[in-house]
Design a protein around this motif. Structure first.
Motif, PDB file in Angstrom:
ATOM      1  N   ALA A 133      -4.138   1.065   2.341  1.00 53.63           N
ATOM      2  CA  ALA A 133      -3.401   0.169   3.242  1.00 53.63           C
ATOM      3  C   ALA A 133      -4.363  -0.608   4.129  1.00 53.63           C
ATOM      4  N   TYR A 136      -6.244  -3.319   1.976  1.00 55.66           N
ATOM      5  CA  TYR A 136      -5.455  -4.463   1.541  1.00 55.66           C
ATOM      6  C   TYR A 136      -4.989  -5.333   2.708  1.00 55.66           C
ATOM      7  N   VAL A 137      -4.725  -4.723   3.840  1.00 54.86           N
ATOM      8  CA  VAL A 137      -4.394  -5.520   5.019  1.00 54.86           C
ATOM      9  C   VAL A 137      -5.609  -6.338   5.444  1.00 54.86           C
ATOM     10  N   VAL A 154       6.543  -6.947   3.782  1.00 52.92           N
ATOM     11  CA  VAL A 154       6.075  -5.764   3.062  1.00 52.92           C
ATOM     12  C   VAL A 154       7.178  -5.341   2.100  1.00 52.92           C
ATOM     13  N   CYS A 164       0.975   0.341   5.255  1.00 47.47           N
ATOM     14  CA  CYS A 164       0.679  -1.086   5.424  1.00 47.47           C
ATOM     15  C   CYS A 164       1.361  -1.633   6.679  1.00 47.47           C
ATOM     16  N   MET A 211       2.821  -8.345   1.311  1.00 46.32           N
ATOM     17  CA  MET A 211       2.188  -7.099   0.870  1.00 46.32           C
ATOM     18  C   MET A 211       3.128  -6.494  -0.169  1.00 46.32           C
TER      19      MET A 211
END
Length: 283
Positions: A133, A136-137, A154, A164, A211
């Motif tokens: 998380a 990727y953030v 999300v 996330c 996301m």
């Protein structure tokens, strides 16, 4: 935790350099930069930590059993970042004992429920869910030119999606959540004080930053993609249809293992895992 397949892992070792270069072109960071940013560690400090760390990957037979190529792919990602690493010959407890006897500082192990890096020096662990998380953030932040104050959809209110959401909130963005199981999305929305989106298609038409953490294939279709749509997709399998992928071009970040493992390694090597440091326990 979604169980990876051998097909998802094929090519990771051979393609690491080209993947990292493409990631760097798109985000300006690359795997090492994303890992350092996500872990909150300066690059120089992380580099020193990696050079002084030995990592072991222990195959685990529990659950669905050993996934061919998984341990080797994890090892190659670790080595790519400049850290010494080896895969133990034995599995399970025997493999853990082998790792310790051979001087491992960090041990990577995964079963069907948990993939973690254990920092043996400090008695801390890094959960792949949280590391993925964070990674990727961070990647989405780089693609979007910053997330502060920006709305992010999300997709998926499971473990990765929930992580996330919390990471996005830490970065000052305004996440909203959708899940095919409405009760899960509503619960996460209530817990975190964020927007609940009941209609996916309508939500996709309103959000440009996404996301994708559903763990379902083809959730985002060709008609859902606009010129501004930017997707970070930690979910496995990829939740973007094969027709939509070409439209996103360099505005899509997705891999089965590379970002998550990179963040796990830097966090573990730099003592950023969960648990109380040994030094703290003695004071």
């Amino acid at each position: 935790m979604t169980r990876l397949t051998t097909g998802m892992l094929e090519g990771i070792p051979a393609d690491l350099v080209s993947y990292d270069e493409a990631l760097k072109r798109g985000t300006g960071l690359g795997l090492f930069g994303i890992a350092c940013n996500a872990a909150g560690v300066p690059k120089a400090k992380a580099r020193r930590a990696l050079l002084s760390t030995v990592a072991a990957v222990v195959p685990v037979t529990a659950g669905g059993g050993i996934i061919p190529g998984f341990s080797e792919a994890v090892r190659e990602i670790i080595v790519h970042l400049g850290c010494r690493a080896f895969v133990t010959e034995k599995s399970d407890v025997g493999g853990l004992a082998e790792a310790v006897k051979n001087g491992a500082d960090v041990v990577f192990m995964a079963d069907d429920d948990l993939f973690a890096a254990f920092d043996l020096r400090r008695r801390r662990l890094v959960d792949n869910v949280n590391a993925t998380a964070k990674g990727y953030v961070c990647a989405l932040d780089a693609l979007a030119g910053g997330l502060l104050g920006k709305a992010v959809l999300v997709i998926g209110a499971g473990r990765v999606g929930s992580a996330c959401v919390r990471t996005l909130l830490e970065r000052g963005s305004r996440p909203a959540v959708y899940d095919v199981v409405e009760a899960k999305a509503r619960a996460l929305s209530s817990e975190c004080g964020i927007t609940f989106e009941p209609d996916l298609k309508r939500a996709l038409s309103r959000y440009s930053l996404i996301m994708e953490a559903s763990g379902a294939p083809g959730v985002i279709e060709k008609g859902d993609v606009s010129p501004d749509t930017t997707v970070a997709a930690p979910g496995v399998p990829l939740g973007v249809s094969s027709q939509a992928v070409p439209l996103l071009k360099d505005r899509l970040i997705h891999d089965p293992l590379q970002i998550g493992v990179s963040v796990m390694l830097v966090m573990a090597a730099c003592g950023r895992g969960e648990g109380q440091n040994i030094a703290e326990r003695r004071t």
